[in-house]
Write a protein that holds these residues in place. Structure first.
Motif, PDB file in Angstrom:
ATOM      1  N   VAL A  18       0.850  -1.199   0.000  1.00  0.00           N
ATOM      2  CA  VAL A  18       0.000   0.000   0.000  1.00  0.00           C
ATOM      3  C   VAL A  18       0.882   1.244   0.000  1.00  0.00           C
ATOM      4  N   VAL A  30      -4.804   3.109  -4.707  1.00  0.00           N
ATOM      5  CA  VAL A  30      -4.898   1.983  -3.762  1.00  0.00           C
ATOM      6  C   VAL A  30      -6.266   1.323  -3.911  1.00  0.00           C
ATOM      7  N   VAL A  35      -3.303  -3.606  -4.954  1.00  0.00           N
ATOM      8  CA  VAL A  35      -2.450  -4.068  -3.851  1.00  0.00           C
ATOM      9  C   VAL A  35      -2.109  -5.539  -4.052  1.00  0.00           C
ATOM     10  N   THR A  60      -2.537  -0.096   7.454  1.00  0.00           N
ATOM     11  CA  THR A  60      -1.286   0.475   6.944  1.00  0.00           C
ATOM     12  C   THR A  60      -0.890   1.691   7.765  1.00  0.00           C
TER      13      THR A  60
END
Length: 143
Positions: A18, A30, A35, A60
């Protein structure tokens, strides 16, 4: 025999993808699909670890905060000075820059998503406390 997988390590690997995507293409790039492609997994595998994009972004963001705190704690253990402590978390190298890009991207998303804003507010508070700890420690050291 089934493959043994370290689930937390896999989640951290996905979070690293990410950050890479945000650094290269911005937060809008994203997606679970992007991903997965970046990590070399199927979208199903990424979906196994994260409910949705919001969950992926929140995790993340959490890994970035945890890493920053751990790096400062390590600098404290090594008796680092004020500048060295701040260099552990400021965007002075490619890895930290990627963290900051993802961090600011998350902040932008959080402003438009009530489900993420609580995470952002809590993180802002903990970051401020971390900065205060660095400065207070430096004052005690006579810096």
């Amino acid at each position: 025999m089934p493959l043994i997988v370290d689930h937390e390590e896999r989640r951290r690997l996905i979070a690293a993808m990410v950050k890479r995507i945000v650094a290269q293409s911005g937060m809008d790039a994203v997606t679970v699909r992007n991903v997965a492609r970046e990590a070399g997994f199927s979208s199903t595998i990424v979906s196994h670890y994260f409910r949705d994009k919001r969950d992926l972004l929140a995790f993340t963001y959490g890994t970035i905060r945890t890493r920053a705190t751990e790096m400062v704690k390590e600098a404290f253990r090594e008796d680092a000075d004020l500048l060295t402590c701040f260099e552990q978390i400021l965007p002075v190298n490619p890895h930290n820059l990627a963290d900051w890009q993802a961090w600011f991207g998350f902040w932008g998303k959080a402003n438009a998503d009530p489900g993420l804003i609580a995470d952002r507010n809590a993180a802002t508070s903990s970051t401020l406390k971390l900065f205060e700890r660095i400065i207070k420690r430096a004052q005690l050291r006579g810096e």
